[in-house]
Design a protein around this motif. Structure first.
Motif, short mmCIF file in Angstrom:
data_model
loop_
_atom_site.label_atom_id
_atom_site.label_comp_id
_atom_site.label_asym_id
_atom_site.label_seq_id
_atom_site.Cartn_x
_atom_site.Cartn_y
_atom_site.Cartn_z
N LEU A 29 -5.90 24.36 -9.65
CA LEU A 29 -5.37 24.93 -8.33
C LEU A 29 -6.50 24.43 -7.18
O LEU A 29 -5.98 23.87 -6.22
CB LEU A 29 -5.46 26.53 -8.40
CG LEU A 29 -4.98 27.25 -6.89
CD1 LEU A 29 -3.67 26.43 -6.78
CD2 LEU A 29 -4.83 28.64 -7.20
N LEU A 44 -5.29 22.01 -4.15
CA LEU A 44 -5.52 22.31 -2.65
C LEU A 44 -6.27 21.17 -2.02
O LEU A 44 -5.74 20.60 -0.93
CB LEU A 44 -6.10 23.40 -2.68
CG LEU A 44 -5.55 24.79 -2.82
CD1 LEU A 44 -6.38 25.91 -3.20
CD2 LEU A 44 -4.65 25.32 -1.70
N VAL A 89 1.84 28.01 1.85
CA VAL A 89 2.10 28.31 0.51
C VAL A 89 3.42 27.24 -0.13
O VAL A 89 3.22 26.83 -1.20
CB VAL A 89 2.07 29.76 0.43
CG1 VAL A 89 2.21 29.98 -1.22
CG2 VAL A 89 0.89 30.45 0.71
N LEU A 100 2.16 24.04 -0.62
CA LEU A 100 1.41 24.08 -1.88
C LEU A 100 2.69 24.02 -3.13
O LEU A 100 2.16 23.32 -4.18
CB LEU A 100 0.40 25.20 -1.95
CG LEU A 100 -0.34 25.53 -3.29
CD1 LEU A 100 -1.16 24.36 -3.50
CD2 LEU A 100 -1.07 26.65 -3.27
N MET A 101 3.41 25.06 -2.93
CA MET A 101 4.61 25.23 -4.24
C MET A 101 5.10 23.70 -4.32
O MET A 101 5.24 23.26 -5.55
CB MET A 101 5.40 26.02 -3.74
CG MET A 101 6.49 26.46 -4.70
SD MET A 101 7.70 27.67 -3.98
CE MET A 101 8.40 26.56 -3.13
N SER A 135 2.63 20.93 -5.88
CA SER A 135 2.23 21.08 -7.26
C SER A 135 3.65 21.00 -8.19
O SER A 135 3.54 20.32 -9.12
CB SER A 135 1.86 22.50 -7.62
OG SER A 135 2.57 23.78 -7.00
N TYR A 158 1.75 26.17 -11.55
CA TYR A 158 2.97 26.01 -10.61
C TYR A 158 3.53 27.48 -10.59
O TYR A 158 3.85 28.14 -9.52
CB TYR A 158 3.73 24.94 -10.93
CG TYR A 158 5.04 24.90 -10.44
CD1 TYR A 158 5.21 24.72 -8.95
CD2 TYR A 158 6.32 25.18 -11.13
CE1 TYR A 158 6.54 24.83 -8.52
CE2 TYR A 158 7.61 25.08 -10.59
CZ TYR A 158 7.89 25.06 -9.24
OH TYR A 158 8.90 24.99 -8.51
N ARG A 195 2.37 30.26 -11.16
CA ARG A 195 1.49 31.21 -10.37
C ARG A 195 1.77 31.11 -8.99
O ARG A 195 2.07 32.18 -8.05
CB ARG A 195 0.08 31.07 -10.92
CG ARG A 195 -0.82 32.16 -10.13
CD ARG A 195 -0.77 33.37 -10.81
NE ARG A 195 -1.12 34.69 -9.64
CZ ARG A 195 -2.42 34.87 -9.69
NH1 ARG A 195 -3.14 34.50 -10.56
NH2 ARG A 195 -2.83 36.09 -8.81
N ILE A 196 1.76 29.86 -8.44
CA ILE A 196 1.93 29.81 -6.92
C ILE A 196 3.40 30.35 -6.71
O ILE A 196 3.55 30.81 -5.59
CB ILE A 196 1.65 28.15 -6.83
CG1 ILE A 196 0.57 27.68 -6.84
CG2 ILE A 196 2.21 27.92 -5.21
CD1 ILE A 196 0.04 26.17 -6.77
N ILE A 237 3.07 33.93 -6.12
CA ILE A 237 2.61 34.10 -4.80
C ILE A 237 3.49 33.91 -3.63
O ILE A 237 3.63 34.58 -2.81
CB ILE A 237 1.21 33.29 -4.56
CG1 ILE A 237 0.17 33.59 -5.66
CG2 ILE A 237 0.64 33.40 -3.25
CD1 ILE A 237 -0.81 32.35 -5.54
N GLU A 238 4.33 32.66 -3.64
CA GLU A 238 5.11 32.61 -2.63
C GLU A 238 6.27 33.38 -2.60
O GLU A 238 6.63 33.86 -1.46
CB GLU A 238 5.75 31.03 -3.11
CG GLU A 238 6.46 30.34 -1.75
CD GLU A 238 7.70 30.37 -1.62
OE1 GLU A 238 8.29 30.09 -0.61
OE2 GLU A 238 8.38 31.13 -2.64
#
Ligand code: ATP
Ligand code: MG
Length: 419
Positions: free
Chosen positions: A121, A125, A158, A161-162, A165, A248, A250-251, A254-255
């Protein structure tokens, strides 16, 4: 000015809190359930007419105050905060610090990142920031000045980021280099397997040679499949398809929480004096991440403004023990220790002092005890040097023990205050 009531032993002596007299404007409000923490928070907010800005972090959705603008946070909220927005502050900002803060924030939730997930991760980033024109070792690139690849710069979110990834994972799975990745991954596995067995002395020379042969073949395969020449570096950064996929996923979680997308609530409420964030609908992990991001944002904005003589910006956090911890680098602790000079006052409530880190207790000039269960009398009495009997005399909703440390005054007594 805030008039709490009168001294139980001298009714002509009012207990007055004066923002310009206190050594700092932080307050702690402590009391068992039902003793009136939320009620007192409301009363304090209503009397803070001198404040320029008041933020209320409302975990139960019961701090309704006249004149407050309420922003609701839930899955369908039109507002969202950005945990990976880069701050250019020299001490707290920059690419490396922001990544560290984001990872620490995730690891404080009930789902810590795995030892293999965390570096993946972090690398995602770093790559995402540099793909957007923000570079680790170049502080001048940490702001939004200028363009990047012909477009105005903007901070990644985020969602970015999603997407990023997902794209990386797709590259490994089916991209031009995917065959080379496959060969490399199989080579790694085969080599590790051989090494493990060899260390246990369960391979004779013939077996070992055979296994080495397999590795050499896989290596050849990799060489033949090389597309970009960067495959080894990518695999070092992203470990393997499986780990990248788990990061991915996990993101994605979060998203999907709903607090990280949508309009910027700070910008939207920039002209409002009292802003209430209702986070009742969020789960504990989301609430915790939300509080970290909000307090950090407020602290850094005030720090940018520079030093001021008196606090004019306040953050009220009900049930604050849910959001504090002993880590000296945690933003609530930093804001308590350093917020005063930048004009910040934190007002935190909780059911007992035992839930709070010492930094917070020792740096709050004002402490209000609204009534504690006997279970906490002994620990509170020794922690705060109060006669345990005094704790027993508090009559909830009628009286409280209040300590106000004023400049130029050495008294740190807890006064019996009658409302
Ligand atoms: N000083 C007071 N005078 C009159 N009523 C009060 C006073 N303090 C609290 N109350 C009333 O008592 C009830 C409980 O108060 P409040 O919700 O503020 O408690 P609390 O400490 O926040 O409880 P919890 O920990 O459960 O959130 C409310 O109905 C509130 O209006
Ligand atoms: Mg309450």
């Amino acid at each position: 000015m805030l008039d709490f009531g009168f001294n139980k032993f001298d009714k002509y002596n009012r207990i007055i809190w004066d923002n310009e007299k206190v050594t700092n404007s932080h307050m702690m409000l402590v009391g068992s359930s039902g003793t009136g923490k939320t009620h007192t928070l409301r009363k304090i907010i209503e009397s803070f007419d001198f404040a320029k800005k008041i933020f209320i972090i409302d975990v139960h959705g019961d701090i309704e105050v006249d004149g407050a603008t309420t922003i609701e946070f839930n899955e369908s909220s039109e507002f969202g905060v950005n945990p990976i927005k880069l701050d250019s502050d020299r001490d707290f900002g920059g690419v490396r610090k922001n990544i560290r803060n984001f990872i620490t924030m995730l690891n404080r939730t009930s789902r810590k990142l795995g030892t293999k997930q965390e570096p993946v991760l972090i690398n995602l980033l770093y790559d995402l920031y540099s793909a957007n024109g923000f570079y680790t070792d170049n502080p001048q690139s940490w702001n939004l000045n200028g363009e990047h690849r012909g477009r105005a710069k903007r901070y990644p979110t985020v969602q970015d980021l999603m997407r990023f990834s997902k794209w990386k994972y797709g590259q490994m799975l089916t991209g031009a280099s995917s065959k080379a990745f496959n060969a490399l991954e199989r080579l790694n596995k085969e080599y590790q397997n051989m090494n493990r067995k060899n260390l246990k002395n369960i391979l004779d020379e013939g077996d070992l040679n055979k296994k080495k042969e397999v590795c050499v073949e896989l290596y050849k395969e990799y060489i033949n499949e090389i597309e970009t020449g960067g495959e080894i570096e990518e695999l070092i950064k992203y470990d393997s398809k499986d780990i990248l996929k788990s990061v991915y996923d996990r993101i994605l979680t979060i998203e999907s929480s709903g607090i990280f997308k949508g309009k910027d609530p700070f910008w939207h409420t920039r002209d409002d004096k009292i802003v209430r964030f209702n986070i009742k609908a969020l789960n504990k992990d989301e609430q915790q991440m939300f509080v970290d991001i909000v307090v950090e944002h407020i602290f850094l904005e005030l720090k940018k403004r520079g030093e001021v003589p008196f606090a004019d910006t306040f953050v009220f956090i009900d049930e604050a023990h849910n959001f504090t911890n002993d880590d000296g680098d945690h933003i609530i602790n930093i804001a308590i220790k350093e917020g005063r000079k930048f004009g910040l006052g934190e007002v935190l409530s909780s059911q007992s002092f035992t839930h709070f880190p010492e930094d917070i207790i020792s740096n709050s000039a004002t402490k209000i005890i609204l009534g504690l269960d006997e279970m906490y009398h002994k620990s509170t009495s020794s922690k705060l040097m109060i006669d345990a009997k005094k704790l027993g005399y508090i009559t909830p909703h009628k009286s409280a023990l209040i300590q106000i440390k004023n400049k130029g005054n050495t008294s740190n007594r807890f006064i019996d205050c009658v409302f």
